[in-house]
Scaffold this active site. Structure first.
Site, PDB file in Angstrom:
ATOM      1  N   GLN A 129      -4.354   2.426  -2.717  1.00  0.00           N
ATOM      2  CA  GLN A 129      -4.104   3.339  -3.836  1.00  0.00           C
ATOM      3  C   GLN A 129      -5.403   3.991  -4.283  1.00  0.00           C
ATOM      4  O   GLN A 129      -5.454   5.199  -4.533  1.00  0.00           O
ATOM      5  CB  GLN A 129      -3.464   2.579  -5.002  1.00  0.00           C
ATOM      6  CG  GLN A 129      -2.063   2.077  -4.698  1.00  0.00           C
ATOM      7  CD  GLN A 129      -1.462   1.296  -5.851  1.00  0.00           C
ATOM      8  OE1 GLN A 129      -2.093   1.076  -6.873  1.00  0.00           O
ATOM      9  NE2 GLN A 129      -0.223   0.856  -5.670  1.00  0.00           N
ATOM     10  N   ASP A 175       2.251  -6.853  -0.239  1.00  0.00           N
ATOM     11  CA  ASP A 175       3.504  -6.878  -1.008  1.00  0.00           C
ATOM     12  C   ASP A 175       4.481  -7.935  -0.492  1.00  0.00           C
ATOM     13  O   ASP A 175       5.551  -8.132  -1.076  1.00  0.00           O
ATOM     14  CB  ASP A 175       4.180  -5.496  -0.955  1.00  0.00           C
ATOM     15  CG  ASP A 175       3.380  -4.454  -1.724  1.00  0.00           C
ATOM     16  OD1 ASP A 175       2.607  -4.837  -2.629  1.00  0.00           O
ATOM     17  OD2 ASP A 175       3.519  -3.250  -1.414  1.00  0.00           O
TER      18      ASP A 175
HETATM   19  C1  S3P Z   1       0.350   0.940  -1.872  1.00  0.00           C
HETATM   20  C2  S3P Z   1      -0.742   0.133  -1.844  1.00  0.00           C
HETATM   21  C3  S3P Z   1      -0.728  -1.281  -2.283  1.00  0.00           C
HETATM   22  C4  S3P Z   1       0.695  -1.826  -2.420  1.00  0.00           C
HETATM   23  C5  S3P Z   1       1.608  -0.846  -3.095  1.00  0.00           C
HETATM   24  C6  S3P Z   1       1.683   0.450  -2.294  1.00  0.00           C
HETATM   25  C7  S3P Z   1       0.226   2.347  -1.432  1.00  0.00           C
HETATM   26  O1  S3P Z   1      -1.375  -1.365  -3.527  1.00  0.00           O
HETATM   27  O2  S3P Z   1       0.676  -3.039  -3.140  1.00  0.00           O
HETATM   28  O3  S3P Z   1       2.914  -1.380  -3.218  1.00  0.00           O
HETATM   29  O4  S3P Z   1       1.250   3.004  -1.193  1.00  0.00           O
HETATM   30  O5  S3P Z   1      -0.921   2.817  -1.298  1.00  0.00           O
HETATM   31  P1  S3P Z   1      -2.983  -1.531  -3.612  1.00  0.00           P
HETATM   32  O6  S3P Z   1      -3.586  -0.331  -3.039  1.00  0.00           O
HETATM   33  O7  S3P Z   1      -3.303  -1.654  -5.080  1.00  0.00           O
HETATM   34  O8  S3P Z   1      -3.272  -2.783  -2.865  1.00  0.00           O
END
Ligand code: S3P
Length: 452
Positions: free
Chosen positions: A179, A329
Protein backbone atom coordinates in the site's frame (compact mmCIF):
# COMPACT_ATOMS: atom_id res chain seq x y z
CA UNK A 1 -30.23 -12.87 -0.80
CA UNK A 2 -27.13 -14.08 1.00
CA UNK A 3 -27.18 -14.46 4.76
CA UNK A 4 -24.54 -11.79 5.19
CA UNK A 5 -26.52 -9.35 3.01
CA UNK A 6 -29.69 -10.25 4.90
CA UNK A 7 -27.93 -9.59 8.17
CA UNK A 8 -27.06 -6.16 6.78
CA UNK A 9 -30.56 -5.31 5.57
CA UNK A 10 -32.12 -6.58 8.77
CA UNK A 11 -30.64 -3.71 10.78
CA UNK A 12 -28.46 -4.62 13.72
CA UNK A 13 -25.91 -7.27 12.75
CA UNK A 14 -26.85 -10.77 13.81
CA UNK A 15 -24.59 -13.80 13.96
CA UNK A 16 -23.77 -16.57 11.50
CA UNK A 17 -23.12 -20.14 12.61
CA UNK A 18 -21.21 -22.86 10.76
CA UNK A 19 -22.04 -26.51 11.38
CA UNK A 20 -20.07 -29.59 10.38
CA UNK A 21 -21.83 -32.02 8.10
CA UNK A 22 -21.38 -33.44 4.63
CA UNK A 23 -18.06 -33.30 2.79
CA UNK A 24 -17.59 -30.27 0.53
CA UNK A 25 -17.50 -30.90 -3.18
CA UNK A 26 -17.86 -29.14 -6.50
CA UNK A 27 -16.38 -26.31 -8.52
CA UNK A 28 -16.60 -22.59 -7.99
CA UNK A 29 -14.97 -19.34 -9.10
CA UNK A 30 -13.17 -17.00 -6.73
CA UNK A 31 -14.47 -13.42 -6.61
CA UNK A 32 -12.34 -10.77 -8.31
CA UNK A 33 -9.03 -9.84 -6.71
CA UNK A 34 -9.49 -6.95 -4.28
CA UNK A 35 -6.05 -5.40 -4.82
CA UNK A 36 -6.40 -5.41 -8.61
CA UNK A 37 -10.00 -4.18 -8.42
CA UNK A 38 -9.02 -1.07 -6.43
CA UNK A 39 -6.12 -0.38 -8.77
CA UNK A 40 -8.15 -0.79 -11.97
CA UNK A 41 -10.62 1.87 -10.80
CA UNK A 42 -7.89 4.27 -9.64
CA UNK A 43 -5.70 3.88 -12.74
CA UNK A 44 -8.81 4.10 -14.92
CA UNK A 45 -9.70 7.42 -13.29
CA UNK A 46 -6.14 8.74 -13.68
CA UNK A 47 -6.03 7.71 -17.36
CA UNK A 48 -7.62 9.52 -20.24
CA UNK A 49 -10.33 7.53 -22.02
CA UNK A 50 -12.51 4.54 -21.24
CA UNK A 51 -11.25 1.67 -19.10
CA UNK A 52 -13.53 -1.35 -19.36
CA UNK A 53 -13.27 -3.68 -16.39
CA UNK A 54 -14.49 -7.27 -16.25
CA UNK A 55 -14.61 -9.37 -13.09
CA UNK A 56 -14.40 -6.40 -10.70
CA UNK A 57 -14.90 -7.42 -7.08
CA UNK A 58 -18.19 -5.86 -6.04
CA UNK A 59 -17.41 -5.86 -2.33
CA UNK A 60 -18.04 -2.84 -0.13
CA UNK A 61 -14.36 -1.78 -0.11
CA UNK A 62 -14.13 -1.61 -3.89
CA UNK A 63 -17.51 0.10 -4.23
CA UNK A 64 -16.16 2.84 -1.96
CA UNK A 65 -13.20 3.29 -4.29
CA UNK A 66 -15.56 3.45 -7.28
CA UNK A 67 -17.56 6.19 -5.53
CA UNK A 68 -14.33 8.00 -4.62
CA UNK A 69 -13.18 7.97 -8.26
CA UNK A 70 -16.49 9.57 -9.26
CA UNK A 71 -15.94 12.19 -6.54
CA UNK A 72 -12.50 12.96 -8.03
CA UNK A 73 -14.02 13.59 -11.44
CA UNK A 74 -14.17 10.27 -13.35
CA UNK A 75 -17.39 8.93 -14.86
CA UNK A 76 -17.89 5.53 -13.27
CA UNK A 77 -20.67 3.24 -14.46
CA UNK A 78 -21.73 -0.30 -13.60
CA UNK A 79 -22.69 -2.11 -16.81
CA UNK A 80 -23.57 -5.50 -15.26
CA UNK A 81 -22.26 -8.00 -12.71
CA UNK A 82 -18.50 -7.34 -12.42
CA UNK A 83 -18.58 -5.16 -15.56
CA UNK A 84 -17.62 -1.56 -14.92
CA UNK A 85 -16.59 1.33 -17.11
CA UNK A 86 -14.41 4.21 -15.94
CA UNK A 87 -14.16 7.26 -18.17
CA UNK A 88 -11.07 8.99 -16.84
CA UNK A 89 -10.40 12.69 -17.19
CA UNK A 90 -6.61 12.18 -17.24
CA UNK A 91 -6.31 13.46 -13.66
CA UNK A 92 -8.18 14.21 -10.45
CA UNK A 93 -10.26 17.30 -9.68
CA UNK A 94 -11.22 18.50 -6.21
CA UNK A 95 -14.07 16.51 -4.62
CA UNK A 96 -17.07 18.50 -3.45
CA UNK A 97 -17.54 16.47 -0.28
CA UNK A 98 -15.71 14.26 2.21
CA UNK A 99 -14.38 11.03 0.65
CA UNK A 100 -15.50 8.10 2.83
CA UNK A 101 -13.45 4.97 2.12
CA UNK A 102 -15.43 2.78 4.54
CA UNK A 103 -13.36 -0.14 5.84
CA UNK A 104 -10.76 -0.03 3.03
CA UNK A 105 -7.13 0.61 4.03
CA UNK A 106 -5.95 -0.14 0.50
CA UNK A 107 -8.55 2.20 -1.00
CA UNK A 108 -7.76 5.21 1.17
CA UNK A 109 -3.96 4.84 1.11
CA UNK A 110 -3.75 4.43 -2.67
CA UNK A 111 -6.22 7.24 -3.31
CA UNK A 112 -4.34 9.60 -0.99
CA UNK A 113 -1.19 8.84 -2.98
CA UNK A 114 -2.87 9.46 -6.33
CA UNK A 115 -4.65 12.63 -5.10
CA UNK A 116 -1.39 14.12 -3.78
CA UNK A 117 -0.22 14.61 -7.35
CA UNK A 118 -2.88 17.25 -8.05
CA UNK A 119 -3.41 20.82 -6.79
CA UNK A 120 -6.51 20.01 -4.74
CA UNK A 121 -7.64 19.57 -1.17
CA UNK A 122 -9.53 16.42 -0.22
CA UNK A 123 -10.86 15.27 3.14
CA UNK A 124 -10.77 11.52 3.78
CA UNK A 125 -12.56 9.45 6.39
CA UNK A 126 -13.63 5.87 6.98
CA UNK A 127 -15.46 3.58 9.38
CA UNK A 128 -14.44 3.08 13.01
CA UNK A 129 -11.81 0.48 12.10
CA UNK A 130 -10.22 2.60 9.36
CA UNK A 131 -10.22 5.72 11.54
CA UNK A 132 -8.13 3.77 14.05
CA UNK A 133 -5.51 2.60 11.54
CA UNK A 134 -2.14 4.32 11.00
CA UNK A 135 -1.93 6.69 8.02
CA UNK A 136 1.52 8.08 8.93
CA UNK A 137 3.15 5.33 6.86
CA UNK A 138 1.81 6.93 3.64
CA UNK A 139 1.70 10.54 4.86
CA UNK A 140 5.42 10.50 5.69
CA UNK A 141 6.66 9.86 2.13
CA UNK A 142 3.86 11.97 0.63
CA UNK A 143 4.96 14.80 2.96
CA UNK A 144 8.58 14.41 1.83
CA UNK A 145 7.29 14.85 -1.73
CA UNK A 146 5.52 18.08 -0.75
CA UNK A 147 1.94 17.13 0.17
CA UNK A 148 0.54 18.68 3.35
CA UNK A 149 -2.30 17.59 5.61
CA UNK A 150 -4.25 18.41 8.72
CA UNK A 151 -5.91 15.78 10.80
CA UNK A 152 -6.23 14.12 14.13
CA UNK A 153 -3.22 13.59 16.32
CA UNK A 154 -1.37 10.41 15.44
CA UNK A 155 -2.05 10.78 11.71
CA UNK A 156 -5.45 9.10 11.78
CA UNK A 157 -8.51 9.76 9.67
CA UNK A 158 -10.38 11.99 9.18
CA UNK A 159 -7.76 14.23 7.58
CA UNK A 160 -7.57 16.84 4.84
CA UNK A 161 -4.78 16.45 2.31
CA UNK A 162 -3.42 19.17 0.03
CA UNK A 163 -1.52 18.00 -3.05
CA UNK A 164 0.22 19.41 -6.10
CA UNK A 165 3.72 20.47 -7.16
CA UNK A 166 5.34 17.31 -5.77
CA UNK A 167 9.05 16.54 -6.00
CA UNK A 168 10.18 12.98 -6.64
CA UNK A 169 11.96 11.22 -3.76
CA UNK A 170 14.03 8.13 -3.20
CA UNK A 171 12.30 6.17 -0.47
CA UNK A 172 13.37 2.98 1.26
CA UNK A 173 10.20 1.27 2.50
CA UNK A 174 10.52 0.96 6.29
CA UNK A 175 7.78 -1.68 6.44
CA UNK A 176 6.91 -4.34 3.84
CA UNK A 177 3.77 -2.63 2.54
CA UNK A 178 2.45 -2.70 -1.01
CA UNK A 179 0.00 0.00 0.00
CA UNK A 180 2.81 2.43 0.88
CA UNK A 181 4.80 1.51 -2.23
CA UNK A 182 1.71 2.02 -4.38
CA UNK A 183 0.80 5.36 -2.76
CA UNK A 184 4.30 6.71 -3.48
CA UNK A 185 4.28 5.39 -7.07
CA UNK A 186 0.87 6.91 -7.77
CA UNK A 187 2.03 10.25 -6.33
CA UNK A 188 5.24 9.94 -8.36
CA UNK A 189 3.23 9.82 -11.58
CA UNK A 190 2.61 13.54 -11.13
CA UNK A 191 5.83 14.62 -9.40
CA UNK A 192 8.82 16.50 -10.80
CA UNK A 193 11.69 14.10 -11.44
CA UNK A 194 12.12 10.37 -11.01
CA UNK A 195 10.56 8.62 -8.00
CA UNK A 196 12.64 5.72 -6.71
CA UNK A 197 11.42 3.19 -4.18
CA UNK A 198 13.60 0.56 -2.60
CA UNK A 199 11.85 -2.53 -1.29
CA UNK A 200 14.05 -4.57 1.06
CA UNK A 201 11.23 -7.15 1.30
CA UNK A 202 9.23 -7.84 -1.85
CA UNK A 203 5.51 -7.09 -1.71
CA UNK A 204 2.70 -7.58 -4.23
CA UNK A 205 3.60 -5.87 -7.50
CA UNK A 206 0.18 -5.18 -9.02
CA UNK A 207 0.70 -1.41 -9.18
CA UNK A 208 3.95 -1.78 -11.15
CA UNK A 209 2.39 -4.31 -13.55
CA UNK A 210 -0.78 -2.30 -14.04
CA UNK A 211 1.00 1.03 -14.50
CA UNK A 212 2.87 -0.62 -17.36
CA UNK A 213 -0.36 -1.99 -18.81
CA UNK A 214 -1.73 1.58 -18.73
CA UNK A 215 1.28 2.72 -20.77
CA UNK A 216 3.65 4.07 -18.10
CA UNK A 217 7.35 3.24 -18.06
CA UNK A 218 8.32 1.63 -14.77
CA UNK A 219 11.78 0.20 -14.27
CA UNK A 220 12.36 -2.63 -11.80
CA UNK A 221 15.82 -3.91 -10.89
CA UNK A 222 17.28 -5.92 -8.03
CA UNK A 223 20.14 -4.31 -6.12
CA UNK A 224 22.08 -4.72 -2.87
CA UNK A 225 19.43 -2.95 -0.76
CA UNK A 226 16.53 -4.78 -2.34
CA UNK A 227 14.29 -4.16 -5.33
CA UNK A 228 14.51 -0.69 -6.88
CA UNK A 229 11.38 0.58 -8.63
CA UNK A 230 11.72 3.81 -10.62
CA UNK A 231 9.11 5.91 -12.34
CA UNK A 232 9.50 9.26 -14.11
CA UNK A 233 6.90 11.91 -13.30
CA UNK A 234 4.69 13.49 -15.92
CA UNK A 235 3.69 10.27 -17.70
CA UNK A 236 0.14 10.18 -19.02
CA UNK A 237 -1.82 6.93 -18.60
CA UNK A 238 -3.85 5.46 -21.45
CA UNK A 239 -7.10 3.60 -20.75
CA UNK A 240 -7.03 -0.17 -21.32
CA UNK A 241 -9.36 -3.13 -20.83
CA UNK A 242 -8.82 -4.92 -17.51
CA UNK A 243 -9.79 -8.51 -16.70
CA UNK A 244 -9.60 -8.96 -12.93
CA UNK A 245 -8.40 -12.44 -11.90
CA UNK A 246 -9.84 -14.40 -8.96
CA UNK A 247 -8.58 -13.38 -5.52
CA UNK A 248 -6.24 -15.94 -3.90
CA UNK A 249 -7.00 -14.36 -0.52
CA UNK A 250 -10.70 -15.23 -0.98
CA UNK A 251 -10.05 -18.60 -2.66
CA UNK A 252 -8.16 -19.49 0.53
CA UNK A 253 -11.45 -19.97 2.44
CA UNK A 254 -13.09 -22.72 0.34
CA UNK A 255 -9.64 -24.28 -0.19
CA UNK A 256 -8.86 -24.59 3.52
CA UNK A 257 -12.47 -25.66 4.19
CA UNK A 258 -11.97 -28.60 1.79
CA UNK A 259 -8.59 -29.49 3.29
CA UNK A 260 -9.97 -29.78 6.85
CA UNK A 261 -13.39 -31.33 6.12
CA UNK A 262 -13.17 -35.13 5.73
CA UNK A 263 -14.08 -36.51 2.31
CA UNK A 264 -13.98 -33.11 0.55
CA UNK A 265 -12.73 -32.19 -2.91
CA UNK A 266 -13.25 -28.63 -4.18
CA UNK A 267 -11.96 -26.80 -7.25
CA UNK A 268 -11.68 -23.02 -7.33
CA UNK A 269 -11.27 -21.72 -10.87
CA UNK A 270 -9.39 -18.68 -12.16
CA UNK A 271 -7.23 -17.94 -9.11
CA UNK A 272 -4.43 -15.37 -9.43
CA UNK A 273 -1.10 -17.20 -9.09
CA UNK A 274 1.24 -14.21 -8.77
CA UNK A 275 4.14 -15.61 -6.66
CA UNK A 276 4.01 -12.52 -4.43
CA UNK A 277 0.49 -13.60 -3.37
CA UNK A 278 0.80 -17.38 -3.09
CA UNK A 279 2.69 -17.94 0.18
CA UNK A 280 -0.35 -19.63 1.74
CA UNK A 281 -0.49 -22.33 -0.93
CA UNK A 282 3.25 -23.05 -0.52
CA UNK A 283 2.78 -23.30 3.25
CA UNK A 284 -0.26 -25.57 2.98
CA UNK A 285 1.69 -27.89 0.66
CA UNK A 286 4.50 -28.04 3.24
CA UNK A 287 1.83 -29.03 5.77
CA UNK A 288 0.91 -31.98 3.57
CA UNK A 289 -2.06 -30.46 1.73
CA UNK A 290 -3.28 -32.18 -1.41
CA UNK A 291 -3.45 -29.12 -3.66
CA UNK A 292 -3.35 -29.44 -7.41
CA UNK A 293 -2.98 -26.51 -9.76
CA UNK A 294 -4.22 -27.07 -13.30
CA UNK A 295 -5.05 -25.08 -16.40
CA UNK A 296 -2.42 -22.41 -15.76
CA UNK A 297 -2.90 -19.59 -18.21
CA UNK A 298 -2.13 -15.95 -18.70
CA UNK A 299 -4.90 -13.39 -18.15
CA UNK A 300 -4.44 -9.62 -18.13
CA UNK A 301 -0.68 -9.74 -17.51
CA UNK A 302 -0.98 -12.23 -14.63
CA UNK A 303 -0.92 -16.03 -14.39
CA UNK A 304 -4.14 -17.65 -13.21
CA UNK A 305 -5.02 -21.29 -12.63
CA UNK A 306 -7.58 -23.65 -11.14
CA UNK A 307 -6.82 -25.03 -7.68
CA UNK A 308 -8.24 -28.35 -6.49
CA UNK A 309 -8.05 -29.03 -2.76
CA UNK A 310 -8.79 -32.45 -1.28
CA UNK A 311 -9.15 -33.32 2.37
CA UNK A 312 -5.66 -33.92 3.80
CA UNK A 313 -3.97 -34.89 7.05
CA UNK A 314 -2.10 -31.68 7.79
CA UNK A 315 0.95 -31.36 10.04
CA UNK A 316 2.30 -28.28 11.77
CA UNK A 317 5.21 -26.35 10.24
CA UNK A 318 7.32 -23.29 10.93
CA UNK A 319 6.40 -20.64 8.39
CA UNK A 320 9.51 -18.82 7.11
CA UNK A 321 9.30 -15.19 8.27
CA UNK A 322 10.40 -13.91 4.87
CA UNK A 323 7.24 -15.43 3.39
CA UNK A 324 4.95 -13.17 5.44
CA UNK A 325 4.46 -10.46 2.81
CA UNK A 326 3.28 -13.01 0.24
CA UNK A 327 0.49 -14.25 2.51
CA UNK A 328 -0.10 -11.40 4.94
CA UNK A 329 -3.92 -11.54 4.65
CA UNK A 330 -3.96 -15.35 4.90
CA UNK A 331 -2.62 -15.86 8.44
CA UNK A 332 -6.12 -16.03 10.00
CA UNK A 333 -7.17 -18.89 7.72
CA UNK A 334 -3.73 -20.51 8.05
CA UNK A 335 -4.26 -20.47 11.83
CA UNK A 336 -7.49 -22.42 11.25
CA UNK A 337 -5.67 -24.98 9.09
CA UNK A 338 -3.00 -25.17 11.82
CA UNK A 339 -5.65 -25.85 14.46
CA UNK A 340 -6.80 -28.84 12.37
CA UNK A 341 -3.26 -30.16 11.86
CA UNK A 342 -1.08 -32.28 14.11
CA UNK A 343 1.70 -30.47 15.97
CA UNK A 344 2.60 -26.81 16.37
CA UNK A 345 2.56 -24.28 13.54
CA UNK A 346 4.90 -21.38 14.26
CA UNK A 347 3.98 -18.04 12.65
CA UNK A 348 6.34 -15.13 13.36
CA UNK A 349 7.42 -11.79 11.93
CA UNK A 350 3.80 -10.63 11.88
CA UNK A 351 3.79 -7.21 13.55
CA UNK A 352 1.75 -5.92 10.58
CA UNK A 353 -1.11 -8.28 11.50
CA UNK A 354 -1.90 -6.22 14.58
CA UNK A 355 -2.78 -3.14 12.48
CA UNK A 356 -5.01 -4.69 9.83
CA UNK A 357 -8.82 -4.30 9.90
CA UNK A 358 -8.44 -5.62 13.47
CA UNK A 359 -5.64 -6.95 15.65
CA UNK A 360 -5.68 -10.28 13.87
CA UNK A 361 -3.20 -12.00 16.19
CA UNK A 362 -5.26 -11.17 19.28
CA UNK A 363 -8.61 -12.13 17.71
CA UNK A 364 -7.39 -15.42 16.24
CA UNK A 365 -5.74 -16.36 19.55
CA UNK A 366 -8.90 -15.51 21.52
CA UNK A 367 -11.33 -17.27 19.15
CA UNK A 368 -9.22 -20.40 18.73
CA UNK A 369 -8.70 -20.65 22.49
CA UNK A 370 -12.48 -20.38 22.97
CA UNK A 371 -12.82 -23.27 20.48
CA UNK A 372 -10.52 -25.47 22.58
CA UNK A 373 -7.29 -24.93 20.59
CA UNK A 374 -3.98 -24.27 22.32
CA UNK A 375 -2.48 -20.98 21.10
CA UNK A 376 0.55 -19.08 22.30
CA UNK A 377 0.30 -15.42 21.43
CA UNK A 378 3.55 -13.49 20.91
CA UNK A 379 4.04 -9.76 20.31
CA UNK A 380 4.64 -10.37 16.60
CA UNK A 381 3.35 -13.86 16.02
CA UNK A 382 1.52 -16.90 17.33
CA UNK A 383 2.01 -20.61 17.71
CA UNK A 384 -1.06 -22.75 17.10
CA UNK A 385 -0.80 -26.26 18.48
CA UNK A 386 -2.91 -28.58 16.37
CA UNK A 387 -3.95 -31.78 18.06
CA UNK A 388 -6.66 -32.66 15.65
CA UNK A 389 -7.11 -35.34 13.05
CA UNK A 390 -10.18 -36.72 11.31
CA UNK A 391 -11.11 -38.73 14.43
CA UNK A 392 -10.46 -35.92 16.90
CA UNK A 393 -11.66 -32.68 15.35
CA UNK A 394 -11.33 -29.29 17.06
CA UNK A 395 -13.97 -28.87 19.79
CA UNK A 396 -15.53 -25.62 18.51
CA UNK A 397 -18.75 -24.58 20.26
CA UNK A 398 -17.95 -20.88 20.68
CA UNK A 399 -18.87 -17.44 19.37
CA UNK A 400 -15.81 -15.73 17.88
CA UNK A 401 -15.55 -11.97 18.27
CA UNK A 402 -14.60 -10.40 14.93
CA UNK A 403 -14.43 -6.65 15.67
CA UNK A 404 -16.02 -6.32 12.24
CA UNK A 405 -13.07 -7.97 10.46
CA UNK A 406 -14.23 -9.88 7.36
CA UNK A 407 -11.29 -12.30 7.30
CA UNK A 408 -11.65 -13.18 10.99
CA UNK A 409 -15.35 -13.91 10.40
CA UNK A 410 -14.76 -16.15 7.37
CA UNK A 411 -11.89 -17.98 9.10
CA UNK A 412 -14.00 -19.00 12.09
CA UNK A 413 -16.92 -20.02 9.88
CA UNK A 414 -14.54 -22.33 8.00
CA UNK A 415 -13.38 -23.78 11.33
CA UNK A 416 -17.01 -24.48 12.24
CA UNK A 417 -17.37 -26.72 9.16
CA UNK A 418 -14.84 -29.15 10.62
CA UNK A 419 -15.37 -28.71 14.38
CA UNK A 420 -17.34 -31.03 16.66
CA UNK A 421 -19.68 -28.24 17.81
CA UNK A 422 -20.91 -25.28 15.71
CA UNK A 423 -18.86 -22.07 15.58
CA UNK A 424 -20.56 -18.65 15.39
CA UNK A 425 -19.26 -15.22 14.46
CA UNK A 426 -20.61 -11.76 15.23
CA UNK A 427 -20.98 -8.89 12.70
CA UNK A 428 -21.25 -11.18 9.64
CA UNK A 429 -22.39 -8.28 7.45
CA UNK A 430 -18.74 -7.19 7.26
CA UNK A 431 -17.90 -10.25 5.14
CA UNK A 432 -19.32 -8.28 2.22
CA UNK A 433 -16.34 -5.90 2.33
CA UNK A 434 -14.22 -8.47 0.46
CA UNK A 435 -16.36 -11.53 -0.31
CA UNK A 436 -20.00 -10.72 -1.10
CA UNK A 437 -21.91 -13.98 -1.48
CA UNK A 438 -19.49 -15.95 0.71
CA UNK A 439 -22.23 -17.97 2.41
CA UNK A 440 -24.02 -18.86 -0.82
CA UNK A 441 -20.75 -19.86 -2.50
CA UNK A 442 -19.90 -22.07 0.47
CA UNK A 443 -23.46 -23.47 0.50
CA UNK A 444 -23.09 -24.39 -3.20
CA UNK A 445 -20.17 -26.62 -2.13
CA UNK A 446 -22.28 -28.26 0.60
CA UNK A 447 -21.33 -26.10 3.61
CA UNK A 448 -23.94 -25.43 6.30
CA UNK A 449 -23.61 -21.80 7.39
CA UNK A 450 -26.78 -20.29 8.78
CA UNK A 451 -28.02 -17.08 10.33
CA UNK A 452 -28.24 -17.68 14.08
C1 S3P B 1 -2.78 -4.66 -0.16
C2 S3P B 1 -1.65 -4.74 0.60
C3 S3P B 1 -1.60 -5.37 1.94
C4 S3P B 1 -2.84 -6.22 2.22
C5 S3P B 1 -4.10 -5.54 1.78
C6 S3P B 1 -4.06 -5.26 0.28
C7 S3P B 1 -2.72 -3.99 -1.47
O1 S3P B 1 -1.52 -4.35 2.90
O2 S3P B 1 -2.91 -6.53 3.59
O3 S3P B 1 -5.23 -6.35 2.06
O4 S3P B 1 -3.66 -4.15 -2.28
O5 S3P B 1 -1.72 -3.30 -1.74
P1 S3P B 1 -0.08 -3.73 3.33
O6 S3P B 1 0.49 -3.08 2.15
O7 S3P B 1 -0.38 -2.73 4.42
O8 S3P B 1 0.69 -4.90 3.83
Amino acid sequence: MTDEAQAQVGGPPTALTAHSGAPLSGETTAPGDKSISHRSLILGALARGVTDIKGLLEGEDVRRTAAAMAAFGARVERLGPGRWRVDGAGGFSEPADVVDCGNAGTGVRLIMGAASGFPLTATFTGDGSLRGRPMGRVLKPLGLMGATWMGREGNRLPLSLRGGDLQAIRYVLPEPSAQVKSAVLLAGLNAWGETRIVEPVLTRDHTERMLRAFGAEVSVEDGPEGRLISLKGGQALKAVAVQVPGDPSSAAFPIVAALITPGSSVTVRGVLLNPLRCGLFDTLKEMGADLEITNERSAGGETVGDITARHSRLRGVTVPEDRAASMIDEYPILAVAAACASGPTVMRGLGELRIKESDRIALMAAGLTACGVQVEEEPEGMIVVGTADANHPVRGGAMATTHGDHRIAMSFLVLGLAARAPVSVDQPAMIATSFPGFTSLMASLGARIEAA
